[in-house]
Design an enzyme around this catalytic site. Structure first.
Site, short mmCIF file in Angstrom:
data_model
loop_
_atom_site.label_atom_id
_atom_site.label_comp_id
_atom_site.label_asym_id
_atom_site.label_seq_id
_atom_site.Cartn_x
_atom_site.Cartn_y
_atom_site.Cartn_z
N ASP A 66 -10.24 4.08 -3.68
CA ASP A 66 -9.07 4.81 -3.18
C ASP A 66 -9.25 6.30 -3.48
OD1 ASP A 66 -6.55 5.75 -2.45
OD2 ASP A 66 -5.53 3.97 -3.24
N GLY A 86 -0.66 4.49 -4.48
CA GLY A 86 0.79 4.37 -4.59
C GLY A 86 1.26 3.11 -5.29
N SER A 87 0.71 1.95 -4.90
CA SER A 87 1.10 0.71 -5.57
C SER A 87 0.52 0.67 -6.97
CB SER A 87 0.65 -0.50 -4.76
OG SER A 87 -0.75 -0.48 -4.53
N CYS A 97 0.85 -1.18 0.00
CA CYS A 97 0.00 0.00 0.00
C CYS A 97 0.89 1.24 0.00
CB CYS A 97 -0.92 0.01 1.22
SG CYS A 97 -1.95 1.49 1.26
N GLY A 98 0.93 1.92 -1.13
CA GLY A 98 1.81 3.08 -1.26
C GLY A 98 1.38 4.27 -0.42
N HIS A 99 0.08 4.54 -0.36
CA HIS A 99 -0.34 5.69 0.44
C HIS A 99 -0.02 5.45 1.92
CE1 HIS A 99 -4.06 3.76 2.05
NE2 HIS A 99 -4.08 4.78 2.89
#
Length: 345
Positions: free
Chosen positions: A260, A265-266, A98-100
């Protein structure tokens, strides 16, 4: 007037810090969870899913959370170079990347003392995610943290120009790409939708239909672990994949039709890997990615070539800003029949 911290209650107190990155929430769990057992981060993910899932529902679902809540549980890592390990949770279960959340945890790790000796103007934080080690870099100066960038695990195009039969829409061609999790990518225009202007419900319905079709019709795999071989969701794009200094927009619908609020991010990682695979973007060409839901922006670029098994891959750098929303302590009263959590669509 003096108030007690919490009324009488049964069970443990779950303490959290709430943050958001580009509008997408992150509930960082501070305390109240029992030990998450397992020798590896993926084993811990399985243990949480099999033995502690009731606590995910307590924190993610109403009345404490909501349909689109997202969480992060800090755990120990088996990697000596990791500063922390993390399990990600959402309305359906547990993600692998999870990028965020990584962007938010970069700030959190510095601010909450998980990094003993921050090094201004930027501190590196090694975060062990279920997909692998992700290196985050948090701006910090005069005791204050700011923007965070991270370097992804190897990201690659899994399959391109895959035709799937989508009920109600017919044959739809999608691309599938990996950025710590696998996503299907398709232009919203194929559904006569606009990621920035169409109703969220219409975008969710189209993306969910694609996700279900890909899951049922495409065999997915991953060269590192079968735990990573699942479709996390579908990202609808504005079809502006050729490199440009103008931002490109997308909307990610993941897990159980969760939307989202950030550019994902991902998802940005996977989308850049896909663009690089198609020759649409070069190394170190920075692109802006805008959330169709909120207008928030991440930047991303492919910074080096690598491999993942037999796949040609790239390491992607994604950057964004996270902010604190507040802190909270949650309890469960023994006579509360809704205490375990519920969801309304």
């Amino acid at each position: 007037m003096d108030f007690p911290q919490l009324p009488p209650h049964s069970g443990s107190v779950l303490s959290v810090v709430d943050m958001h990155t580009g509008g997408e929430p992150l509930r960082v769990i501070l305390s109240g969870y029992p030990e998450v057992k397992g020798d590896t981060i993926l084993a811990k993910r399985r243990y949480a899913r099999e033995h502690l899932d009731h606590l995910r529902k307590v924190l993610m679902f109403e009345p404490r959370g909501h349909y689109d809540m997202y969480g992060a549980l800090l755990v120990s890592s088996e990697l000596p170079e990791a500063d922390l390990g993390v399990l990600f949770m959402h309305n359906e279960g547990y993600s692998t990347m999870c990028g965020h959340a990584v962007i938010a945890l970069g700030r959190f790790a510095v601010d909450y003392g998980l990094i003993k000796a921050p090094t201004p103007p930027e501190t590196q934080i090694n975060i062990h995610c279920p997909c692998g080690l992700v290196k985050a870099f948090a701006q910090c100066s005069d005791g204050k943290t700011g923007a965070v960038r991270f370097h992804s695990v190897p990201a690659f195009a899994f399959a391109t120009d895959v035709s799937v039969s989508v009920p109600g829409y017919g044959a739809i061609t999608v691309d599938i790409s990996y950025g710590g999790a696998l996503y299907a990518f398709v232009s919203a225009d194929k559904f006569r939708l606009d990621v920035s202007k169409s109703k969220t419900r219409d975008l969710v319905d189209a993306a969910t239909a694609v996700t279900k079709a890909v899951k049922s019709q495409v065999k997915l795999s991953h060269p590192v672990s079968e735990d990573l071989a699942f479709l996390y969701g579908t990202i609808l794009t504005d079809d502006k994949d050729v490199y440009s200094e103008e931002p490109t927009a997308n909307v990610c619908v993941f897990a159980d039709a969760q939307v989202d609020r950030s550019p994902t991010g991902s998802g940005v990682t996977a989308r850049i890997a896909l663009q690089y695979h198609k020759g649409l973007i070069g190394l170190n060409q920075t692109r802006s990615f805008q959330s169709g839901a909120t207008g928030s922006v991440f930047t991303g670029k492919a910074i080096e070539e690598t491999t993942c098994g037999d796949y040609r891959a790239v390491v992607v750098e994604v950057a964004g800003h996270a902010h604190y929303s507040g802190v909270a302590s949650f309890t469960q009263e023994s006579d509360d029949t809704l205490s375990g959590g519920f969801l309304l669509r």
